[in-house]
Design a protein around this motif. Structure first.
Motif, PDB file in Angstrom:
ATOM      1  N   VAL A  35      79.882  99.389  99.788  1.00 49.46           N
ATOM      2  CA  VAL A  35      79.699  99.700  98.221  1.00 49.46           C
ATOM      3  C   VAL A  35      79.077 100.940  97.913  1.00 49.46           C
ATOM      4  N   VAL A  36      79.760 101.908  96.836  1.00 47.18           N
ATOM      5  CA  VAL A  36      79.183 103.098  96.619  1.00 47.18           C
ATOM      6  C   VAL A  36      78.874 102.993  95.283  1.00 47.18           C
ATOM      7  N   ARG A  54      76.703 102.615 104.636  1.00 45.00           N
ATOM      8  CA  ARG A  54      75.867 103.745 105.530  1.00 45.00           C
ATOM      9  C   ARG A  54      76.264 103.638 107.004  1.00 45.00           C
ATOM     10  N   LYS A  55      76.845 102.387 107.449  1.00 49.94           N
ATOM     11  CA  LYS A  55      77.033 102.427 108.725  1.00 49.94           C
ATOM     12  C   LYS A  55      78.117 103.376 109.222  1.00 49.94           C
ATOM     13  N   PHE A  56      78.973 103.747 107.958  1.00 56.28           N
ATOM     14  CA  PHE A  56      79.955 104.624 108.315  1.00 56.28           C
ATOM     15  C   PHE A  56      79.625 106.221 108.000  1.00 56.28           C
ATOM     16  N   GLY A  57      78.411 106.306 108.031  1.00 55.02           N
ATOM     17  CA  GLY A  57      77.805 107.732 107.719  1.00 55.02           C
ATOM     18  C   GLY A  57      77.838 108.320 106.110  1.00 55.02           C
ATOM     19  N   SER A  63      79.827 113.994  98.655  1.00 53.61           N
ATOM     20  CA  SER A  63      80.870 113.848  97.689  1.00 53.61           C
ATOM     21  C   SER A  63      81.684 112.579  97.886  1.00 53.61           C
ATOM     22  N   GLY A  64      82.050 112.113  97.018  1.00 51.65           N
ATOM     23  CA  GLY A  64      82.901 110.835  96.900  1.00 51.65           C
ATOM     24  C   GLY A  64      84.250 111.014  97.796  1.00 51.65           C
ATOM     25  N   ALA A  65      84.785 112.324  97.917  1.00 51.45           N
ATOM     26  CA  ALA A  65      85.890 112.443  98.785  1.00 51.45           C
ATOM     27  C   ALA A  65      85.468 112.259  99.912  1.00 51.45           C
ATOM     28  N   ILE A  66      84.480 112.725 100.720  1.00 53.46           N
ATOM     29  CA  ILE A  66      84.038 112.787 101.937  1.00 53.46           C
ATOM     30  C   ILE A  66      83.514 111.416 102.208  1.00 53.46           C
ATOM     31  N   ALA A  67      83.015 110.587 101.278  1.00 60.03           N
ATOM     32  CA  ALA A  67      82.714 109.315 101.558  1.00 60.03           C
ATOM     33  C   ALA A  67      83.985 108.397 101.843  1.00 60.03           C
ATOM     34  N   ARG A  68      84.964 108.762 100.997  1.00 58.87           N
ATOM     35  CA  ARG A  68      86.333 108.117 101.163  1.00 58.87           C
ATOM     36  C   ARG A  68      86.725 108.391 102.647  1.00 58.87           C
ATOM     37  N   LYS A  69      86.695 109.605 103.039  1.00 55.35           N
ATOM     38  CA  LYS A  69      87.105 109.926 104.185  1.00 55.35           C
ATOM     39  C   LYS A  69      86.492 109.218 105.569  1.00 55.35           C
ATOM     40  N   LYS A  70      85.325 109.038 105.226  1.00 59.34           N
ATOM     41  CA  LYS A  70      84.382 108.478 106.593  1.00 59.34           C
ATOM     42  C   LYS A  70      84.655 106.983 106.479  1.00 59.34           C
ATOM     43  N   CYS A  71      85.009 106.395 105.165  1.00 60.76           N
ATOM     44  CA  CYS A  71      85.117 105.140 105.041  1.00 60.76           C
ATOM     45  C   CYS A  71      86.243 104.454 104.236  1.00 60.76           C
ATOM     46  N   PRO A  72      87.742 104.571 104.469  1.00 59.60           N
ATOM     47  CA  PRO A  72      88.697 104.386 103.682  1.00 59.60           C
ATOM     48  C   PRO A  72      88.766 103.094 103.008  1.00 59.60           C
ATOM     49  N   HIS A  73      88.039 102.076 103.446  1.00 65.52           N
ATOM     50  CA  HIS A  73      87.978 100.837 102.320  1.00 65.52           C
ATOM     51  C   HIS A  73      86.722 100.698 101.792  1.00 65.52           C
TER      52      HIS A  73
END
Length: 364
Positions: A35-36, A54-57, A63-73
């Motif tokens: 959750v973000v 955080r386990k996904f970095g 940025s929200g876009a980078i967060a989504r790339k690191k963790c698509p779900h």
């Protein structure tokens, strides 16, 4: 007997992934999931991330876009600051059952001086454990804690056994602890300063300790003396229940990057009006005005000017910000603009602190 600062008992309580944990608390469907809190769009920014994310970095300020790339779900939820404030007040009520010396740093962390406490408990470590257990029992949230004889070391210690843990650094172990500590773990040393220290052969507290004050001042200017002192344990700022406000600010992140100073001026007019409202509401004014510019590559620049008088009026704020904006050419597209006022006209006269009488035995 008046207490020596080195024998104070300071606890730093830090809630674990506070905003995200509150969201998971209120919505059972979010528990155990990444959750973000923040925006997931192209311009969104992560305010807080659960430990599952955080386990996904994923980290705050990403940025929200980078967060989504690191963790698509990943699951994005909008912030609910009123709810966080409500929970924070309940946590602080627990703190005040142990000591009146509580210094909040934000909604999710605070310092407590329990040298002399309302429970008559000589052990700061046991008090921290009891407070953490009460937060869990009463609010179903986890907190971590650091315990030492200074705010500086207590704050570092609170991060060591996160999440849901605590670490005590007794006075006799402080110097050795700081000498062995990786330089990047020192509170207040960020990526840029750490990189500079690496280039100078400073990787641990011991490396820092071997440098002279003159050397550190030459390389880090006014911060040099601070670094020289902290690694020697010379830092005993006291817990201050009534922390003075040091700044008032307003800023805005834009959906589309700004490439022209003309467009930036239009946005700054709105930001300065909002800042004036906040200054009036806070009943303060200030002398130093700072323009914050965050570029599309996430680098940040600040430009400041100190006036000979206190201001809060939008007209003067805007005129000063215009001067700062055109001080030098904006070389890149801009994603965020902000204005802050510091050097406030808050009465900073302190009443002398009453001596604290304690027994000779200090149990941590």
């Amino acid at each position: 007997m008046e207490i020596d600062n080195q024998y104070r008992k300071i606890i730093h309580i830090d809630m674990d992934a506070f905003y995200a944990s509150v969201e998971q608390l209120d919505d059972p469907d979010l528990r155990g999931k990444p959750v973000v809190v923040g925006g997931g769009g192209e311009r969104g920014v992560v305010s807080a991330a659960s430990y599952e994310a955080r386990k996904f970095g994923v980290r705050s300020a990403m940025s929200g876009a980078i967060a989504r790339k690191k963790c698509p779900h990943i699951i994005f939820v909008p912030p609910r600051f009123e709810r966080y404030k409500e929970i924070s007040q309940k946590i602080r009520s627990i703190f005040h059952e142990y000591t009146h010396l509580v210094e909040p740093l934000s909604l999710d962390e605070a310092y407590l001086d329990v040298t002399v406490n309302k429970k008559g408990n000589p052990s700061a470590s046991l008090i921290a454990k009891e407070i953490r257990q009460r937060i869990f029992n009463e609010l179903n949230l986890n907190a971590s804690a650091g315990i030492s004889n200074s705010k500086f070391v207590a704050k570092i210690a609170s991060d060591i056994n996160k999440p849901n843990g605590q670490k005590t650094i007794p006075p006799e172990d402080v110097i050795e602890f700081l000498e062995e500590l990786p330089i990047k773990k020192f509170f207040g040393i960020g990526n840029v300063t750490a990189a500079k220290m690496y280039n100078l052969g400073i990787f641990t507290g011991m490396d820092l300790k071997l440098k002279s004050e003159e050397f550190l001042t030459q390389n880090f200017k006014s911060s040099g003396a601070h670094y020289y002192n902290i690694v020697r344990g010379n830092f005993y700022s006291q817990v201050k229940p009534n922390r003075e406000r040091k700044s008032v600010a307003a800023e805005h992140t834009f959906i589309t990057n700004l490439t022209s100073e003309i467009f930036m001026l239009e946005k700054l007019e709105k930001i300065s009006k909002e800042l004036e409202k906040r200054l009036v509401k806070s009943k303060v004014s200030g002398k130093t005005i700072t323009l914050k510019i965050k570029y599309s590559d996430f680098t940040t620049q600040t430009r400041s000017k100190t006036l000979p008088f206190f201001v809060k009026e939008n007209a003067i704020l805007l005129e000063t910000v215009k001067e700062l904006l055109f001080q030098e050419k904006v070389m890149n597209s801009v994603r965020l603009l902000g204005i802050s006022v510091t050097n406030l006209n808050i009465n900073s006269k302190k009443k002398p602190e009453k001596p604290i009488n304690v027994q000779l035995k200090f149990e941590f």
